[in-house]
Each structure stands twice: as C-alpha cells, then as structure tokens.
Design a protein around this motif. Structure first.
Motif, mmCIF file in Angstrom:
data_model
loop_
_atom_site.group_PDB
_atom_site.id
_atom_site.type_symbol
_atom_site.label_atom_id
_atom_site.label_comp_id
_atom_site.label_asym_id
_atom_site.label_seq_id
_atom_site.Cartn_x
_atom_site.Cartn_y
_atom_site.Cartn_z
ATOM 1 N N GLU A 32 1.057 -1.244 0.478
ATOM 2 C CA GLU A 32 -0.016 -0.053 -0.102
ATOM 3 C C GLU A 32 0.586 1.266 0.021
ATOM 4 O O GLU A 32 0.313 1.976 -0.617
ATOM 5 N N ASN A 36 0.775 3.647 -3.051
ATOM 6 C CA ASN A 36 1.400 5.206 -2.646
ATOM 7 C C ASN A 36 2.224 6.188 -3.090
ATOM 8 O O ASN A 36 2.032 7.732 -4.018
ATOM 9 N N LYS A 82 -7.313 10.662 -5.123
ATOM 10 C CA LYS A 82 -7.356 10.174 -6.564
ATOM 11 C C LYS A 82 -8.806 9.746 -7.241
ATOM 12 O O LYS A 82 -9.141 9.692 -8.586
ATOM 13 N N GLY A 96 -3.322 3.135 -6.376
ATOM 14 C CA GLY A 96 -5.025 3.662 -5.182
ATOM 15 C C GLY A 96 -5.837 4.414 -5.797
ATOM 16 O O GLY A 96 -5.869 4.561 -6.571
ATOM 17 N N ALA A 101 -6.335 2.669 2.756
ATOM 18 C CA ALA A 101 -5.165 2.172 3.099
ATOM 19 C C ALA A 101 -4.940 2.941 4.011
ATOM 20 O O ALA A 101 -4.780 1.639 5.202
HETATM 21 MG MG MG Z 1 -3.501 4.217 -1.662
#
Ligand code: MG
Ligand code: ADP
Length: 578
Positions: A32, A36, A82, A96, A101
């Motif tokens: 995760e 990112n 996002k 992501g 997360a």
């Molecule tokens: Mg993420």
C-alpha cells in the motif's frame, strides 16, 4: 437463553475489523505504501524494515507530497485524492483509489506521516495512534513523503501470532519491492532490512536492464522476450527458455497496467505452452506485463486489489497464449510437442491434400494481411536464429540445416508453402495487374445457391480478378482469373472461393480475406509434398526463400516450418558448457 442487546461498534473497531481485509501482513502494508509513492510520481523510494516488519516499516519517497491540511484526511479511511465521482471507478489510472489503506493501517499500528509539497516552505509531520492524531509539527525531510509504521498489529495479537516466520515475512517484503522495481525500472528503489542494504536498485533504462540488475547476467540472457501490441492489449516481458526453471511458481509474475495481480490461469497456460519441455514439478520463470484500457478491467473486486477481472477474459487469455507461443517459437523450442496439445478448433484443408491433414490452429488465427505492424519493441532487439547452411534431407521430409546459433530441422512442405504464400501476398501489395484473361471463356456450372452468392458478392470476385459473365440461360462464363492461378486450376480456384463464401457466416467478407484464404490454399497445393522426390528444390534455395519471408517460422496455416535447437540448449542437454 439470554437475548443479547445490539450495540453499534465504535469507529475504531469498525476500522480494525475492516483493516483485516486491506492489510493482513507486513508485505501488504508495504504494498500500500509503495502504491502511494508511485501514485505520487516518486522517482526514488527508500524502504526501511526492522525485524520481520512488525517493528518498523518506513517508506520515504520524493513524490509530490501531501498538503499540510491534508495530512489528517490522508490518514482517515475513505479519504482519497485519486477519484471523486462514480464514473472514475470505471477508469482507474492510479494504483490506489479506495482511500482506505492509510486509515486501515492506522487502526492497527502507530503511524507517523511527514510530507513536504513543492510549494511548502517546510515539511509537516503528524503522528497517530488508534483514534488519536497529533497536531502537525514541523518535519525535516527536504521533499516528498515519509511514512513510518511501528508496532504493526500491536492491538491485534492474533494476526501477529499467525505470522511468526520471520524469514518468510522478509522474503515477501523483498519480493514486493522486486515486483515494483520490475514494473518501474526507471525509478530507484533501495531496501534496507535492519539498516543493512538488501536491494540497491538504481534507475535503469528498461526492464531488460532491471532483470540484469536483479538476477545474474547468464540468467537474463536465457530469457525470451515477449512483445505484442494488438487488439487493444499490449504484452511485454520475458519468459525463460527451457534450460531455466524453478521448483515453484514463485518467479511467475504477472502485471496488469503495472500492477502486480494474481492471474490464476497463468500457471496452467504456461504449462500448456511449454508442453513437455517443462517437466512436472518444474516451473518456468515469467515476468509478464500487460496493458489494457482501464475501462476493460475491473480492479475493484478485492480490497487488496490483488485480483482483477477482464471484460473479455477469454480473449485476453487467447492473446496471451498466442504471445507466449510465438515467443517460445522464436526461440525455436521444439514446437512438435505443443502441437500434440489439442486446444483449438481444427482446420481442415482441401480434401485431396492428404499431407495436410487436420491439425490445430495454434492461436486465434487471422489472415496475416490483416495484421497490424508491430510497434518497435521497448526491449533490445531480439534476433531470431536462422538457418544458414542446408546439409541433408531426412525421411524425404525434413531438411537438416544449421547456423552458428544451432541446429534446424526444416519441414520442406510447410517451408515451401510459406514461401509460396508470401509470394502471393507480395503480388497483391505490388498490384502487378490482378488478373489474367483466359484465351477462351470457360463455362462454369453454378448451383442456384452459388448463383445467389455470386450475385451478392459480385464486386468481390471482380476485385480479386475473377471476371464472371452472366450469359442468362446459357449460364456463367469465366473470362479472367487472378494472375497467380496456374492453368488448369481456374475453375477449382473459383469453387474454393465460392465454398469459402458459403461457409463463412460473416455478413461481409473483404476481398483481402478471401484472397488470403485462396492464397493459403494454393500455396499448399503448389508446395512440395512429403516424400516427393521429383520436385525437390535445391535445399539451399529453400533456406534462401524462407529468409526472404516476413514470417518464416510458420506455414500460412500455422504449422511450424522449422524447429530449432539452440547451441546453448544443445550443449545444456549434454550437460556441457559452451
Ligand atoms: Mg493508497
Ligand atoms: P488511496 O491511495 O486509495 O487514495 P490511501 O489511504 O492509501 O488511499 O492514501 C490516502 C491519500 O493520501 C491518497 O489519496 C494521497 O492523496 C495521500 N498519500 C498517501 N501516501 C502518499 C505519498 N507517499 N505521497 C503523496 N500523497 C500520499
């Protein structure tokens, strides 16, 4: 029995419960965090892990950073930069998007998040533990983001206990970094375990260079490149030649749009493609990258985004299969073993051609004239080994040949067929006058059904060089035929064509497709047969002819023209070093 009262769970408990879906292991957390960093366009990523990862996982990147006022939202579940509207879910362009997360990680560990955007005078840092989040305080990093996770699963001891094999956990994390480094060779990744550097992957030009960095040069030389960009799916990557294998599928890695995902059918597919060359219990090495339009996949079916759904999975599978077959074929690994693996519908060629019995089409086969030109491969060019010298004929069927790369067995019939076929194709593209007039019009008898076809597809016949005249009650006469048709074959060619038109259930058939199938049929008829002694061309001419072909390795119907045993493979089989 006592009936229990229902209570609402606290937010923290909800977060902890759902965290289990998002992050279940140190490697999952690391994934995760790396997602990112990549989404933030970082080019340099440094990972620190202590112990088995439960003590510390820290990722520092030089990406875009997070605004000071967004530090708290970033660590809160269901906050993301996002996506913003439902349609965004249909075309996800980032790794992501679920915004859960960091929130999930925070509920099961102690987190420090520090970041500095390009505009900010300085870095800002917050710390969080369970429901408590500190106020931002000045940080020290020069740019990008650093996230530090300590005491992972301190509040869920069960999860921690279930994962006590430190070596395994470290390996999973190392693999995770390796996968990202393969997907992003131009970014640099450094991985430290207990402050000792384990992976130092500087930025390199491409996947090839990355593989050389990660594995031995010898190993990377043994890999076969894949490349194809067609029908909305692009594939690239490497698979191992048969001298390299593993005892587990651990080095079969599959990526979709640079995201490493599971593709459960892949191992079986590879096995079928390698056939006998990969003994049971052995697995090839494969790094396969595919690119698909985001609207053609659904990644939102698994909280860890480990699985993916394709809009047309069967099509994807077939495309991949054909890429793999072609790659192995380029290396010339003995194709015969694969042809014994019936998988595809059969193709039956003309009846009186008993040499070309029923056989399997290797792939979703299309007329070659329809094929798009392949784009320049992003990899170093891979030169296909090619025979240079013909030595002898074997079983009146095969030609034994060689080059400095290895040994070749050429099937004289399929090779000849290939050569004829490409001659036809060339004549088409050169437009050397399509038709030849017959010295005498040739009357042809057509059934009512055939007449129907004739009328409907009249222009097609014309385009191909068949000039048919309707003499009313007297029937039809043939005035011209395509020029490549030999005398005596005119009527036959016409009937082959009619047959093709009758069989195809497509509404529209282009002249080019018809030409293609006719060319295939005729190239086969005109090719030397197995056992045929009289019409054997000079063996060396066969090689020269093949060398002029665009696609020398298969006959137009898809059968192999030659089988190659590479020098490396040959020496390897005898347990010798070159
Ligand atoms: Mg993420
Ligand atoms: P998601 O990645 O699904 O958006 P996350 O919980 O992983 O959700 O992250 C939440 C948000 O925090 C991201 O949308 C992003 O804006 C920000 N973020 C997290 N890590 C980084 C990073 N390394 N660099 C820049 N922004 C980050």
């Amino acid at each position: 029995m006592i009936v229990k009262k229902i209570f609402k769970l606290s937010d923290l408990m909800v977060a902890q419960i759902s965290a289990g879906e998002v992050v279940e292991s140190p490697a999952g957390v690391l994934k995760e965090l790396l997602d990112n960093s990549i989404d933030a366009d970082a080019t340099d990523v440094v990972i620190h892990v202590n112990g088995d990862g439960f003590d510390l996982i820290q990722v520092t990147d030089n990406g875009n950073g997070i605004l000071m006022e967004d530090l708290v939202p970033a660590m809160t579940s269901f906050h993301t930069s996002k996506i913003s509207k439902p349609e965004d879910l249909l075309r996800i362009g980032t790794l992501g998007f679920r915004g859960e997360a960091l929130g999930a990680i925070r509920s099961v560990s102690r987190v420090t998040l520090e970041s500095r955007t390009g505009e900010s005078e300085q870095a800002w840092k917050i710390s969080a533990e369970a429901e408590y989040i500190s106020d931002p305080e000045p940080g020290i990093i020069p740019n990008g983001t650093r996230i530090r996770i300590t005491d992972l699963f301190y509040n869920s001891p069960v999860r921690r206990e279930f994962q006590s094999n430190q070596r395994r956990l470290l390996k999973d994390m190392t693999d995770m970094v390796t996968d990202f480094s393969l997907a992003y060779p131009q970014k640099s990744f450094r991985f430290f375990s207990d402050n000792e550097i384990k992976l130092n992957l500087t930025s390199v030009k491409n996947l090839t260079e990355r593989l050389k960095q990660l594995f031995s040069i010898e190993f990377s030389h043994g890999l076969i490149p894949l490349y194809r960009d067609q029908e909305g799916v692009a594939f690239r990557g490497y698979i191992s030649g048969f001298q390299f294998y593993r005892n587990s599928p651990s080095l079969i890695r599959f990526f979709v749009n640079n995201r490493q995902v599971k593709y459960p059918r892949l191992v079986g597919l590879l096995r079928s493609v390698y056939g006998e060359l990969m003994q049971p219990g052995r697995f090839p090495v494969a790094f396969i990258f595919s690119e698909v339009l985001p609207e053609n996949i659904d990644i939102n079916i698994h909280p860890q985004k480990k699985e993916i759904r394709f809009k047309n999975e069967d099509k994807f599978y077939e495309l991949l299969r054909s890429v793999l077959l072609r790659a192995i074929e380029g290396r010339g690994v003995i194709a015969a073993t694969r042809l014994q693996n019936p998988a595809k519908p059969v193709f039956k060629s003309s009846e009186n051609d008993n040499d070309t019995q029923t056989f399997n089409l290797p792939i979703n086969w299309e007329p070659e004239t329809h094929e798009h030109l392949e784009k320049e491969s992003p990899f170093e060019r891979f030169e296909m080994p090619f025979p240079e010298m013909a030595h002898a004929r074997l079983f009146k069927t095969f030609v034994i040949a060689s080059s400095s790369d290895g040994l070749f067995l050429i099937d004289q019939h399929t090779a000849h067929e290939r050569i004829n076929y490409e001659k036809f194709l060339n004549s088409l593209t050169k437009q050397e006058g399509v038709k030849q007039y017959l010295t005498q019009p040739l009357p042809v008898r057509l059934t009512p059904a055939e007449k129907e076809i004739m009328k409907k597809e009249h222009h097609l016949f014309g385009e191909m060089g068949f000039d048919l005249e309707d003499l009313g009650p007297a029937g039809f006469v043939l005035n011209s035929v395509p020029y490549y048709i030999e005398s005596g074959e005119e009527e036959n060619a016409l009937f082959i064509l009619l047959q093709q038109l009758a069989n195809k259930n497509q509404d529209r058939l282009s002249a080019i497709m018809l030409f293609d199938s006719l060319a295939k049929d005729l190239s086969c008829r005109n090719a030397i047969r197995k056992g045929d002694d009289e019409s054997v061309p000079n063996l060396q001419d066969l090689i020269t002819g093949l060398s002029k072909c665009r696609r020398p390795s298969r006959c137009p119907h898809g059968r192999p023209t030659m089988i190659f045993l590479g020098k490396t493979d040959l020496f390897g089989l005898f347990k010798r070093k070159i």
